[in-house]
Motif scaffolding. Structure first.
Motif, mmCIF file in Angstrom:
data_model
loop_
_atom_site.group_PDB
_atom_site.id
_atom_site.type_symbol
_atom_site.label_atom_id
_atom_site.label_comp_id
_atom_site.label_asym_id
_atom_site.label_seq_id
_atom_site.Cartn_x
_atom_site.Cartn_y
_atom_site.Cartn_z
ATOM 1 N N GLY A 1 0.752 -1.342 0.014
ATOM 2 C CA GLY A 1 0.012 -0.042 0.001
ATOM 3 C C GLY A 1 0.734 1.386 -0.067
ATOM 4 O O GLY A 1 0.222 2.310 -0.202
ATOM 5 N N LEU A 2 2.142 1.178 0.130
ATOM 6 C CA LEU A 2 2.981 2.370 0.055
ATOM 7 C C LEU A 2 3.750 2.464 -1.367
ATOM 8 O O LEU A 2 4.097 1.550 -1.630
ATOM 9 C CB LEU A 2 3.986 2.197 1.307
ATOM 10 N N LEU A 3 3.909 3.607 -1.877
ATOM 11 C CA LEU A 3 4.902 3.875 -2.931
ATOM 12 C C LEU A 3 6.095 4.299 -2.339
ATOM 13 O O LEU A 3 6.323 5.355 -1.901
ATOM 14 C CB LEU A 3 4.027 4.917 -3.630
ATOM 15 N N TRP A 4 6.990 3.531 -2.802
ATOM 16 C CA TRP A 4 8.683 4.113 -2.672
ATOM 17 C C TRP A 4 9.215 4.403 -3.743
ATOM 18 O O TRP A 4 8.970 3.659 -4.806
ATOM 19 C CB TRP A 4 9.162 2.800 -2.218
ATOM 20 N N ARG A 5 9.849 5.620 -3.844
ATOM 21 C CA ARG A 5 10.513 5.950 -4.976
ATOM 22 C C ARG A 5 11.537 7.081 -4.714
ATOM 23 O O ARG A 5 11.824 7.220 -3.512
ATOM 24 C CB ARG A 5 9.381 7.327 -5.668
ATOM 25 N N ALA A 6 12.327 7.168 -5.679
ATOM 26 C CA ALA A 6 13.647 8.123 -5.693
ATOM 27 C C ALA A 6 13.019 9.315 -5.238
ATOM 28 O O ALA A 6 12.192 10.005 -5.715
ATOM 29 C CB ALA A 6 14.458 8.021 -6.744
ATOM 30 N N SER A 7 14.126 10.105 -4.280
ATOM 31 C CA SER A 7 13.741 11.654 -3.990
ATOM 32 C C SER A 7 13.803 12.582 -5.262
ATOM 33 O O SER A 7 13.188 13.699 -5.257
ATOM 34 C CB SER A 7 14.335 11.942 -2.751
ATOM 35 N N GLN A 8 14.936 12.159 -6.011
ATOM 36 C CA GLN A 8 14.937 13.144 -7.009
ATOM 37 C C GLN A 8 14.064 13.050 -8.243
ATOM 38 O O GLN A 8 13.381 11.966 -8.328
ATOM 39 C CB GLN A 8 16.550 12.775 -7.849
ATOM 40 N N VAL A 9 13.922 14.092 -8.921
ATOM 41 C CA VAL A 9 12.870 14.257 -9.985
ATOM 42 C C VAL A 9 13.507 13.565 -11.217
ATOM 43 O O VAL A 9 14.701 13.599 -11.662
ATOM 44 C CB VAL A 9 12.602 15.548 -10.341
ATOM 45 N N GLU A 10 12.969 12.517 -11.950
ATOM 46 C CA GLU A 10 13.238 11.921 -12.949
ATOM 47 C C GLU A 10 13.247 12.678 -14.340
ATOM 48 O O GLU A 10 11.910 13.045 -14.632
ATOM 49 C CB GLU A 10 12.414 10.590 -13.087
ATOM 50 N N GLU A 11 14.091 12.981 -14.691
ATOM 51 C CA GLU A 11 14.224 13.926 -16.006
ATOM 52 C C GLU A 11 13.967 13.192 -17.235
ATOM 53 O O GLU A 11 14.281 12.035 -17.211
ATOM 54 C CB GLU A 11 15.360 14.695 -16.018
ATOM 55 N N VAL A 12 13.390 13.699 -18.164
ATOM 56 C CA VAL A 12 13.465 13.044 -19.611
ATOM 57 C C VAL A 12 14.664 12.996 -20.252
ATOM 58 O O VAL A 12 15.450 13.946 -20.276
ATOM 59 C CB VAL A 12 12.415 13.971 -20.424
ATOM 60 N N ALA A 13 15.097 11.854 -20.569
ATOM 61 C CA ALA A 13 16.265 11.592 -21.154
ATOM 62 C C ALA A 13 16.220 12.217 -22.633
ATOM 63 O O ALA A 13 15.198 12.055 -23.250
ATOM 64 C CB ALA A 13 16.762 10.196 -21.268
ATOM 65 N N SER A 14 17.657 12.380 -23.282
ATOM 66 C CA SER A 14 17.775 13.023 -24.470
ATOM 67 C C SER A 14 17.464 12.088 -25.525
ATOM 68 O O SER A 14 16.745 12.478 -26.631
ATOM 69 C CB SER A 14 19.161 13.553 -24.687
ATOM 70 N N PHE A 15 17.592 10.596 -25.362
ATOM 71 C CA PHE A 15 17.023 10.057 -26.590
ATOM 72 C C PHE A 15 15.644 9.722 -26.708
ATOM 73 O O PHE A 15 15.373 9.180 -27.587
ATOM 74 C CB PHE A 15 17.870 8.533 -26.201
ATOM 75 N N GLU A 16 14.878 10.006 -25.468
ATOM 76 C CA GLU A 16 13.496 10.101 -25.593
ATOM 77 C C GLU A 16 13.175 11.074 -26.398
ATOM 78 O O GLU A 16 11.988 11.008 -27.135
ATOM 79 C CB GLU A 16 12.952 10.260 -24.193
ATOM 80 N N LEU A 17 13.676 12.219 -26.404
ATOM 81 C CA LEU A 17 13.162 13.263 -27.416
ATOM 82 C C LEU A 17 13.744 12.973 -28.743
ATOM 83 O O LEU A 17 12.857 13.402 -29.689
ATOM 84 C CB LEU A 17 13.983 14.622 -26.709
ATOM 85 N N PHE A 18 14.559 12.173 -28.763
ATOM 86 C CA PHE A 18 15.153 11.896 -30.056
ATOM 87 C C PHE A 18 14.117 10.809 -30.908
ATOM 88 O O PHE A 18 13.780 11.075 -32.027
ATOM 89 C CB PHE A 18 16.619 11.137 -30.157
#
Length: 726
Positions: free
Chosen positions: A253-270
């Motif tokens: 019932g808990l969501l564990w996640r990294a504290s940093q914001v996940e940025e969009v990778a450059s290859f995703e934009l490609f």
């Protein structure tokens, strides 16, 4: 910190602190102090000490003045900096790690599932009486026990209020004032903000925890200040292969996640650049053949392209890899996507085998990747294997469709599409229905499956919204680019220009509605609100994007239509003039494509907006619950416009739909204004902020002493106005 130089001190009978020394044993550190029967220590930036007092020993004193009785467990924190006081995490960003039940049972709170197992094992040795329980912070058991203890103390408070009367009320007033000042000093000093930006944008959820890779700390404990000078020598080397890490996951019932914001990778934009061409090919092909068959081809090819894009987004969102091998995998998927695009136009005539082959190559590669992740990450092995099988089952139907001629293959295509799109949703529903139930209600099979599906990878909300917004932006961009044409008349203000400008206004209005009305001022994002709203938000984007692409492609043909006045094809450059030929009569299918596309797009946007919880304010002119029905009604009117047939020329049709869309936008903008504040001007006085050359420590000390810090404004040597402490 060495064991002999530990800064951990005890306070016995309110006497001066006396240092405790520890000896290194085979399985930890054991205190040489006779008052302590066992001590387990982990030396990191913070060291957690679990001390059990022997019977008859002197008690440790809690900072509030209440002693821990003999035989109890005292949890202390020590740092390399020499902090010699016990730390008890309070309500301001910190959390209680230990509770005392009215029955005398000791309740310990673990920050993470790993800590829960370690703490239970440690306490089993430290407290032979086993008069304790260990719960994960935020779990149902934790909430229930806190409510139970809270009710007990509420009854005690009521008893004290009845017994002591005025003295109790005065004490409550003093305590309230201290709480207010403590909160204010906390906001000025040590306020933890690792998730504040996320909560502000997507909404608060008490079930979210942060945990950084390689760290045993979570969002329950505030992070220390980072040494940015030392960070310079902590670069990251590029590797061919790294062991993957799950970015975020659900557990009990808990969501564990990294504290940093996940940025969009450059290859995703490609990858998105390739989808610019895919959208153009699919949309233009549909507009050239505005028939039922053209719509069928458009729906199938667009859904397959959307699924390939979704697979890439999900894999990147789930796993943190960042190595060379990941780039090679992305390049392979792009090659399959490129081959898929080259075979779209003639898919139902000659290139069906080639198009499906490239599609299956991408999907089966994803299945192999899921199997590999399940092997590498046992924690989520069950879900990875299920996702792999969800690829293979519809894959068999796609292979069978190659062996069947059209239209018989449609009987295989649509079940395969349904399984591709909604297979994962069925798994989530079954998991919530049978596996996530309380243990007492589970059967034997469900208990066995729980061990396989206890951990479930989760979608990162920032990454998902950013990637979806990027795709929607591509769609809006295509609708604008499709309007462009080249004029060769000396005075080019004509019907072509007018229809193109009206189309531009439409695209601008849709962009405004999607990004700055429906996704603005959110209290809780649909993904965070509930699993049903999350699924609705994700799947409502598919009909929205498909419908708008179809409307945009059809509009590009309506712009070049010559069925109205001042629309002479000779005023266009040769390549565009060829497209404008034979458009004196607009096909009825093109009218339906355009109007139904706009209408369905508006209805889908209404569903997307309805999935969110928006903030409200006093004096709001028109709330969302009243605006959305009007938007849907306008969408139905637009859908019915083709019934007018030739009585509406291309210019009249585009002008009518544009006016209706602008009306929807104006209504939403007006509804978001404040009736207590003038619409055309601002009556609020201007406010200015300034940076002060005063240390934060001085302000905190002044607050503690109850003093007022006075500021004066003077001119410095350069004649500039500056503020300083008087």
């Amino acid at each position: 910190m060495s064991p002999t130089s530990s800064p951990l001190l005890s306070k016995a009978s309110r006497q001066q602190p006396k240092a405790l020394r520890f000896e290194n044993q085979a399985h930890g550190f054991v205190s040489s102090n006779p008052l302590i029967s066992r001590c387990t220590i982990r030396f990191k930036s913070h060291a957690v000490f679990y001390l059990t007092l022997k019977e008859g020993g002197l008690p440790f004193w809690h900072p509030t003045g209440l002693p821990y009785p003999s035989g109890s467990l005292c949890i202390l924190m020590a740092t390399n900096g020499g902090d010699q006081t016990p730390r008890h995490h309070g309500p301001h960003g910190h959390h209680l790690r230990k509770l005392l039940h009215p029955s005398g049972k000791r309740i310990h709170i673990a920050a993470t599932p790993d800590e829960h197992d370690r703490l239970r094992k440690t306490l089993g040795h430290a407290e032979p009486d086993e008069n304790f329980d260990v719960y994960i912070h935020g779990s149902k058991e934790h909430k229930d026990i806190v409510r139970e203890i809270h009710d007990h103390h509420e009854q005690r408070r009521h008893h004290l209020r009845t017994k002591h009367g005025e003295v109790y009320d005065e004490f409550e007033h003093v305590r309230d004032q201290l709480d207010i000042l403590s909160e204010e000093m906390h906001m000025l000093t040590d306020h933890g903000v690792s998730l504040d930006a996320n909560f502000s944008k997507f909404g608060y959820d008490a079930r979210i925890r942060t945990r950084d890779p390689g760290s045993d700390t979570s969002s329950m404990v505030s992070s220390e200040k980072r040494d940015w000078d030392a960070e310079r020598k902590k670069g990251t080397a590029i590797k061919f292969w790294r062991k993957p890490v799950v970015r975020q996951y659900f557990h009990k019932g808990l969501l564990w996640r990294a504290s940093q914001v996940e940025e969009v990778a450059s290859f995703e934009l490609f990858v998105d650049l390739l989808y610019v061409g895919i959208i153009a090919v699919i949309g233009d092909t549909a507009a050239e053949d505005p028939t039922a068959f053209g719509l069928l081809r458009f729906a199938i090819t667009f859904i397959l392209g959307w699924k390939m894009w979704s697979d890439i987004t999900v894999i990147i969102s789930w796993f943190e890899v960042d190595d060379i091998f990941q780039r090679i995998c992305i390049l392979f998927v792009m090659i399959t996507l490129f081959g898929f695009t080259l075979n779209i136009v003639e898919a139902f005539e000659t290139t069906w085998i080639m198009m499906i082959s490239f599609y299956l190559a991408s999907r089966f590669f994803g299945a192999v990747y899921y199997f590999w992740m399940g092997y590498m990450l046992p924690m989520i092995r069950g879900h990875m294997f299920v996702n792999a099988f969800l690829v293979l089952i519809p894959g068999a139907l796609w292979i069978a469709s190659i062996q069947v001629e059209y239209p018989s293959r449609l009987a295989l295509i649509w079940p395969a599409i349904v399984l591709d799109l909604f297979g994962a949703v069925v798994v989530i529903v079954l998991k919530r229905r049978y596996i996530d139930k309380p243990d007492d209600d589970k059967g034997q099979l469900a208990c066995q499956l729980t061990r396989w599906f206890e951990f479930m990878p989760a979608t990162n909300i920032e990454h998902k919204t950013e990637r979806t917004n990027a795709f929607v932006t591509l769609v809006f961009g295509y609708s604008v680019v499709a309007l462009l044409f080249q004029n060769r008349a000396e005075f080019g203000i004509n019907a072509f220009f007018g229809k193109a400008i009206l189309g531009l206004i439409q695209a601008f209005a849709f962009n405004w509605l999607y990004f700055e009305i429906d996704a603005w001022d959110l209290h809780t994002h649909a993904i965070r609100r509930h699993v049903v709203s999350s699924i609705a938000w994700i799947f409502a984007h598919l009909p929205f994007i498909m419908a708008y692409v179809l409307a945009g492609a059809s509009l590009s043909r309506l712009v070049l239509a010559t069925d109205c006045e001042d629309a002479d094809a000779e005023n266009l450059v040769e390549s565009w003039a060829a497209r404008a030929e034979h458009t004196h009569e607009i096909p009825i299918g093109l009218r339906w494509f355009y109007c139904v596309g706009l209408g369905v797009a508006l209805i889908s946007m209404s569903a997307i907006s309805l999935a969110h919880v928006h903030k409200t304010f006093e004096g709001q002119r028109l709330k969302k619950m009243y605006r959305l029905p009007v938007r849907v009604s306008i969408a139905i009117v637009i859908i019915c416009l083709p019934l007018a047939e030739d009585r509406l020329s291309s210019l009249g049709l585009v002008a009518t739909t544009t006016c209706l869309v602008v009306f929807v936008l104006a209504m939403d903008v007006y509804g978001a204004t404040d009736s207590n504040d003038p619409f055309w001007r601002c009556q609020k006085s201007c406010q200015y902020s300034a940076e002060l050359a005063i240390q934060k420590k001085a302000i905190v000390e002044a607050l503690k002493r109850g003093e007022t810090v006075e500021l004066k404004m003077d001119e410095n040597e350069k004649g500039e106005k500056v503020l300083h402490e008087s």
